[in-house]
Design an enzyme around this catalytic site. Structure first.
Site, PDB file in Angstrom:
ATOM      1  N   GLY A   1       0.874  -1.166   0.111  1.00 29.89           N
ATOM      2  CA  GLY A   1      -0.168   0.101  -0.169  1.00 29.89           C
ATOM      3  C   GLY A   1       0.900   1.426   0.051  1.00 29.89           C
ATOM      4  O   GLY A   1       0.471   2.348  -0.638  1.00 29.89           O
TER       5      GLY A   1
ATOM      6  N   TYR B   1      -4.184   5.465   5.793  1.00 31.28           N
ATOM      7  CA  TYR B   1      -3.952   6.877   5.248  1.00 31.28           C
ATOM      8  C   TYR B   1      -3.252   7.958   6.181  1.00 31.28           C
ATOM      9  O   TYR B   1      -2.561   8.566   5.882  1.00 31.28           O
ATOM     10  CB  TYR B   1      -5.313   7.485   4.737  1.00 31.28           C
ATOM     11  CG  TYR B   1      -5.551   6.452   3.519  1.00 31.28           C
ATOM     12  CD1 TYR B   1      -4.810   6.238   2.390  1.00 31.28           C
ATOM     13  CD2 TYR B   1      -6.960   6.174   3.380  1.00 31.28           C
ATOM     14  CE1 TYR B   1      -5.009   5.596   1.454  1.00 31.28           C
ATOM     15  CE2 TYR B   1      -7.390   5.187   2.383  1.00 31.28           C
ATOM     16  CZ  TYR B   1      -6.497   4.957   1.056  1.00 31.28           C
ATOM     17  OH  TYR B   1      -6.545   4.086   0.194  1.00 31.28           O
TER      18      TYR B   1
END
Ligand SMILES: CC(C)(COP(=O)(O)OP(=O)(O)OC[C@H]1O[C@@H](n2cnc3c(N)ncnc32)[C@H](O)[C@@H]1OP(=O)(O)O)[C@@H](O)C(=O)NCCC(=O)NCCS
Length: 92
Positions: free
Chosen positions: A23, A57
């Site tokens: 990611g 995030y």
């Protein structure tokens, strides 16, 4: 969001390959593209109950800047809009 921003549509890693740095790798690629294109921000929408992705995030330096509602059938759902400002020294 305008010409100064780059949207990341979605990052999905197959579950057995999660938490191995993929990611972050994809996000780094998006950052490189945004910087090449002289964007000032990158942003994305994430479902408000997707705690895993929100934590990821945030770890990557995104902050929630807005929210956005959409309908799944008759049910209203909320996406958080998360944004990262680019300043030329973006190390993940
Ligand atoms: C969210 C997602 C993209 C993260 O990708 P990943 O490959 O698992 O994450 P990485 O291994 O690259 O992690 C990068 C960093 O974030 C941290 N991190 C990852 N998931 C985290 C979590 N849930 N909470 C806190 N930190 C997290 C890692 O510890 C790592 O930290 P480090 O840089 O200090 O080593 C992945 O879990 C995924 O595809 N989830 C399902 C689909 C989804 O919800 N996508 C988002 C839709 S908007």
């Amino acid at each position: 969001m305008g010409d100064e921003s780059l949207e990341i549509e979605r990052i999905y890693i197959k579950s057995k390959f999660q938490k191995h740095g993929l990611g972050k790798y994809l996000l780094k690629k998006a950052l490189e593209i945004a910087m090449e294109r002289e964007k000032k921000k990158i942003w994305l929408g994430v479902w408000e109950n997707n705690e895993n992705a929100i934590a990821f995030y945030m770890k990557m330096g995104f902050v929630q800047t807005k929210s956005h509602s959409f309908y799944m059938g008759d049910e209203e759902q909320i996406d958080f809009i998360m944004t990262k400002t680019l300043n030329g020294i973006n190390v993940l």
